[in-house]
Motif scaffolding. Structure first.
Motif, PDB file in Angstrom:
ATOM      1  N   ALA A 113       0.970  -1.077   0.122  1.00 49.41           N
ATOM      2  CA  ALA A 113      -0.175  -0.319  -0.132  1.00 49.41           C
ATOM      3  C   ALA A 113       0.916   1.235   0.077  1.00 49.41           C
ATOM      4  O   ALA A 113       1.834   1.356   0.818  1.00 49.41           O
ATOM      5  N   CYS A 114       0.460   2.299  -0.892  1.00 44.63           N
ATOM      6  CA  CYS A 114       1.173   3.593  -0.883  1.00 44.63           C
ATOM      7  C   CYS A 114       1.131   4.356   0.492  1.00 44.63           C
ATOM      8  O   CYS A 114       0.022   4.326   1.233  1.00 44.63           O
ATOM      9  N   ALA A 115       2.207   4.460   0.972  1.00 46.24           N
ATOM     10  CA  ALA A 115       2.263   5.199   2.171  1.00 46.24           C
ATOM     11  C   ALA A 115       1.880   6.707   2.186  1.00 46.24           C
ATOM     12  O   ALA A 115       1.333   6.961   3.212  1.00 46.24           O
ATOM     13  N   ILE A 116       1.469   7.300   0.952  1.00 42.15           N
ATOM     14  CA  ILE A 116       0.768   8.402   0.935  1.00 42.15           C
ATOM     15  C   ILE A 116      -0.907   8.333   0.819  1.00 42.15           C
ATOM     16  O   ILE A 116      -1.345   9.009   1.507  1.00 42.15           O
ATOM     17  N   THR A 117      -1.209   7.607  -0.119  1.00 38.90           N
ATOM     18  CA  THR A 117      -2.690   7.487  -0.417  1.00 38.90           C
ATOM     19  C   THR A 117      -3.308   6.186   0.093  1.00 38.90           C
ATOM     20  O   THR A 117      -4.436   6.200   0.207  1.00 38.90           O
ATOM     21  N   GLY A 118      -2.555   5.220   0.340  1.00 39.18           N
ATOM     22  CA  GLY A 118      -2.899   4.124   0.734  1.00 39.18           C
ATOM     23  C   GLY A 118      -3.422   3.044  -0.164  1.00 39.18           C
ATOM     24  O   GLY A 118      -3.957   1.955  -0.215  1.00 39.18           O
ATOM     25  N   GLU A 119      -3.125   3.484  -1.614  1.00 42.37           N
ATOM     26  CA  GLU A 119      -3.609   2.725  -2.677  1.00 42.37           C
ATOM     27  C   GLU A 119      -2.800   1.524  -2.840  1.00 42.37           C
ATOM     28  O   GLU A 119      -1.525   1.402  -2.528  1.00 42.37           O
ATOM     29  N   ILE A 120      -3.536   0.285  -3.394  1.00 44.22           N
ATOM     30  CA  ILE A 120      -2.711  -0.690  -3.854  1.00 44.22           C
ATOM     31  C   ILE A 120      -2.827  -0.929  -5.326  1.00 44.22           C
ATOM     32  O   ILE A 120      -4.068  -1.166  -5.692  1.00 44.22           O
ATOM     33  N   THR A 121      -1.673  -0.606  -6.078  1.00 44.90           N
ATOM     34  CA  THR A 121      -1.819  -0.930  -7.423  1.00 44.90           C
ATOM     35  C   THR A 121      -0.644  -1.517  -8.011  1.00 44.90           C
ATOM     36  O   THR A 121       0.280  -1.683  -7.230  1.00 44.90           O
ATOM     37  N   PRO A 122      -0.697  -2.183  -9.204  1.00 41.28           N
ATOM     38  CA  PRO A 122       0.456  -2.887  -9.798  1.00 41.28           C
ATOM     39  C   PRO A 122       1.533  -1.962 -10.048  1.00 41.28           C
ATOM     40  O   PRO A 122       2.535  -2.420 -10.281  1.00 41.28           O
ATOM     41  N   GLU A 123       1.388  -0.697 -10.085  1.00 39.36           N
ATOM     42  CA  GLU A 123       2.167   0.474 -10.447  1.00 39.36           C
ATOM     43  C   GLU A 123       3.186   0.875  -9.215  1.00 39.36           C
ATOM     44  O   GLU A 123       4.133   1.591  -9.382  1.00 39.36           O
ATOM     45  N   ASN A 124       2.655   0.518  -7.948  1.00 29.32           N
ATOM     46  CA  ASN A 124       3.497   0.826  -6.661  1.00 29.32           C
ATOM     47  C   ASN A 124       4.863   0.418  -7.004  1.00 29.32           C
ATOM     48  O   ASN A 124       5.139  -0.668  -7.231  1.00 29.32           O
ATOM     49  N   ILE A 159      10.023   2.650   1.503  1.00 28.34           N
ATOM     50  CA  ILE A 159       8.889   3.320   1.390  1.00 28.34           C
ATOM     51  C   ILE A 159       8.069   2.889   0.172  1.00 28.34           C
ATOM     52  O   ILE A 159       8.707   2.997  -0.843  1.00 28.34           O
ATOM     53  N   CYS A 160       6.693   2.568   0.097  1.00 29.20           N
ATOM     54  CA  CYS A 160       6.155   2.276  -0.965  1.00 29.20           C
ATOM     55  C   CYS A 160       5.410   3.255  -1.487  1.00 29.20           C
ATOM     56  O   CYS A 160       4.573   3.883  -0.575  1.00 29.20           O
ATOM     57  N   LEU A 161       5.436   3.734  -2.811  1.00 33.06           N
ATOM     58  CA  LEU A 161       4.526   4.749  -3.342  1.00 33.06           C
ATOM     59  C   LEU A 161       3.813   4.562  -4.554  1.00 33.06           C
ATOM     60  O   LEU A 161       4.636   3.770  -5.380  1.00 33.06           O
ATOM     61  N   SER A 162       2.505   5.005  -4.807  1.00 37.36           N
ATOM     62  CA  SER A 162       1.863   4.519  -5.908  1.00 37.36           C
ATOM     63  C   SER A 162       2.298   5.829  -6.920  1.00 37.36           C
ATOM     64  O   SER A 162       2.827   6.746  -6.341  1.00 37.36           O
ATOM     65  N   PRO A 163       1.771   5.804  -8.172  1.00 37.45           N
ATOM     66  CA  PRO A 163       2.152   6.986  -9.127  1.00 37.45           C
ATOM     67  C   PRO A 163       1.314   8.349  -8.322  1.00 37.45           C
ATOM     68  O   PRO A 163       2.175   9.189  -8.532  1.00 37.45           O
ATOM     69  N   LYS A 164       0.377   8.292  -8.024  1.00 40.46           N
ATOM     70  CA  LYS A 164      -0.293   9.220  -7.358  1.00 40.46           C
ATOM     71  C   LYS A 164       0.254   9.968  -6.115  1.00 40.46           C
ATOM     72  O   LYS A 164       0.581  10.974  -6.115  1.00 40.46           O
ATOM     73  N   GLY A 165       0.720   8.975  -5.444  1.00 41.46           N
ATOM     74  CA  GLY A 165       1.572   9.353  -4.070  1.00 41.46           C
ATOM     75  C   GLY A 165       2.887   9.892  -4.348  1.00 41.46           C
ATOM     76  O   GLY A 165       3.335  10.889  -3.697  1.00 41.46           O
ATOM     77  N   SER A 166       3.629   9.342  -5.457  1.00 43.34           N
ATOM     78  CA  SER A 166       4.797   9.937  -5.896  1.00 43.34           C
ATOM     79  C   SER A 166       4.817  11.635  -6.175  1.00 43.34           C
ATOM     80  O   SER A 166       5.269  12.468  -5.914  1.00 43.34           O
ATOM     81  N   PHE A 167       3.731  11.671  -6.917  1.00 45.19           N
ATOM     82  CA  PHE A 167       3.368  13.025  -7.429  1.00 45.19           C
ATOM     83  C   PHE A 167       3.003  14.063  -6.234  1.00 45.19           C
ATOM     84  O   PHE A 167       3.642  14.954  -6.207  1.00 45.19           O
ATOM     85  N   ILE A 168       2.218  13.510  -5.360  1.00 45.85           N
ATOM     86  CA  ILE A 168       1.796  14.285  -4.151  1.00 45.85           C
ATOM     87  C   ILE A 168       3.021  14.646  -3.427  1.00 45.85           C
ATOM     88  O   ILE A 168       3.271  16.054  -3.037  1.00 45.85           O
TER      89      ILE A 168
END
Length: 101
Positions: free
Chosen positions: A54-65, A72-81
């Motif tokens: 799960a993304c540390a910023i958004t909590g999203e679980i995506t294959p792109e994380n 630290i796990c980040l989704s694309p959206k979390g990385s941008f934020i």
């Protein structure tokens, strides 16, 4: 999202049965695969839960994380934020460094 054409009733305890074909297709193992319940508009979405992804910023679980330094796990959206916040917080320092160069 792919429609299956399968319709199920909800029983008195709020349960539904996932068809065997869907279970096989998604490689879901009884009593061991965890499913995460998500709500999006008027949709109930079941996704395989992958612990620790799960993304540390958004909590999203995506294959792109992606997992970065320090685990630290980040989704694309979390990385941008996070990038936006880092730029905003350090913009004055960046401008000073550019002037020195």
């Amino acid at each position: 999202m792919k429609a299956t054409g399968i319709i199920r009733k909800i029983d008195k305890l709020g349960r539904i049965v996932i068809p065997k074909d869907v279970i096989k297709m998604l490689n879901i193992k009884a009593n061991s695969t965890l499913l995460e319940v998500k709500i999006e508009d008027e949709k109930i979405i079941l996704e395989k839960y992958v612990p620790g992804r799960a993304c540390a910023i958004t909590g999203e679980i995506t294959p792109e994380n992606k997992v970065y330094e320090g685990d630290i796990c980040l989704s694309p959206k979390g990385s941008f934020i996070l990038f936006q916040q880092l730029v905003e917080d350090n913009w004055d320092r960046v401008k000073k460094e550019r002037l020195r160069s």
